[in-house]
Design an enzyme around this catalytic site. Structure first.
Site, PDB file in Angstrom:
ATOM      1  N   ARG A  97       0.824  -1.219   0.000  1.00  0.00           N
ATOM      2  CA  ARG A  97       0.000   0.000   0.000  1.00  0.00           C
ATOM      3  C   ARG A  97       0.853   1.261   0.000  1.00  0.00           C
ATOM      4  NH1 ARG A  97      -5.051  -1.728   3.933  1.00  0.00           N
ATOM      5  NH2 ARG A  97      -6.246  -2.706   2.259  1.00  0.00           N
TER       6      ARG A  97
ATOM      7  N   LYS B 170     -16.832 -14.412   3.800  1.00  0.00           N
ATOM      8  CA  LYS B 170     -17.829 -13.429   4.245  1.00  0.00           C
ATOM      9  C   LYS B 170     -18.988 -13.320   3.256  1.00  0.00           C
ATOM     10  CE  LYS B 170     -13.990 -10.695   5.444  1.00  0.00           C
ATOM     11  NZ  LYS B 170     -13.417  -9.391   5.180  1.00  0.00           N
TER      12      LYS B 170
ATOM     13  N   GLY C 162      -8.208  -8.629   0.632  1.00  0.00           N
ATOM     14  CA  GLY C 162      -6.933  -8.859   1.312  1.00  0.00           C
ATOM     15  C   GLY C 162      -6.452 -10.296   1.192  1.00  0.00           C
TER      16      GLY C 162
ATOM     17  N   GLY D 258     -13.004  -3.582   0.942  1.00  0.00           N
ATOM     18  CA  GLY D 258     -14.419  -3.201   1.051  1.00  0.00           C
ATOM     19  C   GLY D 258     -14.821  -2.171   0.001  1.00  0.00           C
TER      20      GLY D 258
HETATM   21  P1  ADP Z   1     -10.962 -11.492   0.895  1.00  0.00           P
HETATM   22  O1  ADP Z   1     -10.132 -11.048   2.070  1.00  0.00           O
HETATM   23  O2  ADP Z   1     -10.135 -11.810  -0.283  1.00  0.00           O
HETATM   24  O3  ADP Z   1     -12.084 -10.543   0.601  1.00  0.00           O
HETATM   25  P2  ADP Z   1     -12.554 -13.221   2.588  1.00  0.00           P
HETATM   26  O4  ADP Z   1     -12.029 -12.502   3.769  1.00  0.00           O
HETATM   27  O5  ADP Z   1     -14.012 -13.095   2.290  1.00  0.00           O
HETATM   28  O6  ADP Z   1     -11.673 -12.883   1.290  1.00  0.00           O
HETATM   29  O7  ADP Z   1     -12.306 -14.786   2.728  1.00  0.00           O
HETATM   30  C1  ADP Z   1     -11.040 -15.315   2.994  1.00  0.00           C
HETATM   31  C2  ADP Z   1     -11.148 -16.448   3.960  1.00  0.00           C
HETATM   32  O8  ADP Z   1     -12.075 -17.417   3.498  1.00  0.00           O
HETATM   33  C3  ADP Z   1      -9.833 -17.174   4.098  1.00  0.00           C
HETATM   34  O9  ADP Z   1      -9.373 -17.019   5.426  1.00  0.00           O
HETATM   35  C4  ADP Z   1     -10.180 -18.633   3.788  1.00  0.00           C
HETATM   36  O10 ADP Z   1      -9.546 -19.546   4.663  1.00  0.00           O
HETATM   37  C5  ADP Z   1     -11.677 -18.654   3.995  1.00  0.00           C
HETATM   38  N1  ADP Z   1     -12.336 -19.732   3.254  1.00  0.00           N
HETATM   39  C6  ADP Z   1     -12.350 -19.950   1.929  1.00  0.00           C
HETATM   40  N2  ADP Z   1     -13.009 -21.074   1.620  1.00  0.00           N
HETATM   41  C7  ADP Z   1     -13.425 -21.600   2.796  1.00  0.00           C
HETATM   42  C8  ADP Z   1     -14.162 -22.778   3.151  1.00  0.00           C
HETATM   43  N3  ADP Z   1     -14.584 -23.630   2.225  1.00  0.00           N
HETATM   44  N4  ADP Z   1     -14.412 -22.990   4.449  1.00  0.00           N
HETATM   45  C9  ADP Z   1     -13.966 -22.126   5.387  1.00  0.00           C
HETATM   46  N5  ADP Z   1     -13.279 -21.001   5.130  1.00  0.00           N
HETATM   47  C10 ADP Z   1     -13.008 -20.743   3.830  1.00  0.00           C
HETATM   48 MG    MG Z   2     -10.455 -11.166   4.178  1.00  0.00          MG
END
Ligand code: ADP
Ligand code: MG
Length: 391
Positions: free
Chosen positions: A36, A197, A348, A371
């Protein structure tokens, strides 16, 4: 883009307050990922080259309105100074007499960084008095913090009401690249969504289903869709509150949605738990789906071939653990191998996975806004962008 940028102002000799996103991870008092900071360098360098007095400001973490030594921008100023190859002074309070005095002594081309904005409650409250105090340090305002543009805070919206406000070069690039996704994407336009999420992302799913030619779903997000479609998901992470919405989307847009055919399931949540690959109809009771399986990877890869634009947010599995990382890493590599496609990655954890796969340099655009990127793709107006001067 319909907003003015740093190129539309004459910053020479002016005091320019620049909102940057230096909300970086720290480890043992050091910046552990300086992406960043690097992303903000073009704007800072542009202002230095144009003889501005550059007053940087950012938040870091969640100090909840109180000075918190562990969330000082000290480590950031050290790294920034190395990257710019010039001294950068940290101003120990972002507003007040000392800040005004230091800014008053700045020479053109000099850079200072104000201490963590969130040490003051007025920042997140968008308190007009606090915004006025910040604005009083400067003649112009540049917002380069795309990652904070979805928040109406004093340093994103408040100061823009007090000073002529324009976009920085990073903000401009984010708005250009992501804006094109919404208005005129090269087709076929595909989106890949995963992660944990689901509630935060269901709005993006809806928006992208309307715009994209296909939506590939993996990770925890896929578990929710699979369960909504009647599959037994054992102990998998499922967002029970979103089953109805997921069912509705399955009915409305079944032809656009590509869901997993097979999954890597495990008996527990740690890397040593017993695991196997099963079809989506065969998740054993008590087991958890922690990654997409090899058939799913192959079908996603096939669908991605020939894409014009691909947007990816959310890992395909629990990639933090090696036995469940393959699906996510394979998708990262697949994106890197798409000739001629515009590939955009946000979030992230998704960015961390792209770095882990070592393909960062082969992605067209890695968004600095988690976000903010999602809200933008949802079609929402970002208050920090709205507040800038129109072209
Ligand atoms: P980003 O930060 O890219 O927006 P998120 O925070 O929504 O993504 O999701 C990331 C998390 O989702 C990771 O910590 C990963 O371990 C978890 N995750 C992905 N697939 C699964 C799953 N099938 N079961 C539980 N956790 C999962
Ligand atoms: Mg995340």
């Amino acid at each position: 883009m319909n907003k003015k940028t740093v190129r539309d102002i004459d910053p020479a000799g002016k005091r320019v307050l620049v909102r940057v996103d230096f909300n970086v991870p720290l480890h043992n008092g050091m910046v552990s990922d300086d992406s960043r900071i690097r992303a903000s360098l073009p704007t800072i360098q542009y202002l230095i080259d144009h003889k501005a007095r550059v007053i940087l400001c950012s938040h870091l973490g969640r100090p909840k309105g109180k000075p918190t030594p562990s969330l000082s921008l000290g480590p950031v100023v050290a790294r920034l100074s190395e990257l710019l190859n010039r001294p950068v002074r940290l101003v120990s309070d972002c507003v007040g007499r000392a800040a005004a005095r230091i800014v008053g002594t700045m020479a053109p081309g000099e850079v200072v960084l104000l201490e963590n904005l969130r040490f003051h409650p007025g920042e997140e409250a968008n308190d007009p008095t606090f915004a006025q105090q910040l604005a009083s340090l400067a003649d112009l305002f540049v917002n380069d913090a795309f990652g904070s543009a979805h928040r109406a805070h004093a340093s994103t919206v408040g100061v823009a009401r007090c000073l002529p406000a324009v976009a920085g070069l990073l903000m401009e690039r984010e708005l250009d690249v992501l804006g094109r996704v919404l208005t005129n994407p090269a087709r076929p336009f595909l989106a890949i969504l995963g992660g944990a999420k689901v509630s935060d992302k269901i709005g993006v799913v809806k928006s992208l289903l309307g715009r994209a030619d296909g939506l590939l779903v993996g990770g925890g997000m896929a578990n929710t869709f699979l369960k909504a479609g009647g599959k037994a998901m054992g102990q998998s992470l499922v967002d029970e509150d979103k089953l109805d919405v997921a069912r509705e989307l399955l009915l409305k847009a079944r032809d656009k949605l590509l869901l997993p055919q097979d999954l890597v399931v495990a008996e527990g949540s740690d890397a040593r738990a017993a695991r196997r690959v099963v079809g989506v109809d065969d998740v054993p009771p008590g087991w958890k789906a922690l990654d997409i399986g090899p058939k799913t990877v192959a079908s996603f890869r096939a669908r991605l071939r020939g894409a014009g634009t691909v947007v990816w947010n959310g890992p395909m599995g629990v990639f933090e653990m090696a036995p469940f990382a393959e699906g996510t890493l394979a998708i990262a590599r697949a994106l890197a191998e798409l000739p001629g496609a515009t590939t955009i990655v946000g979030g992230g954890d998704t960015i961390a996975a792209v770095k882990q796969a070592g393909v960062e340099a082969r992605i067209t655009h890695i968004s600095t806004g988690g976000g903010a990127c999602l809200e933008f793709l949802e079609g929402k107006q970002l208050p920090g962008v709205e507040a800038l001067l129109d072209r």
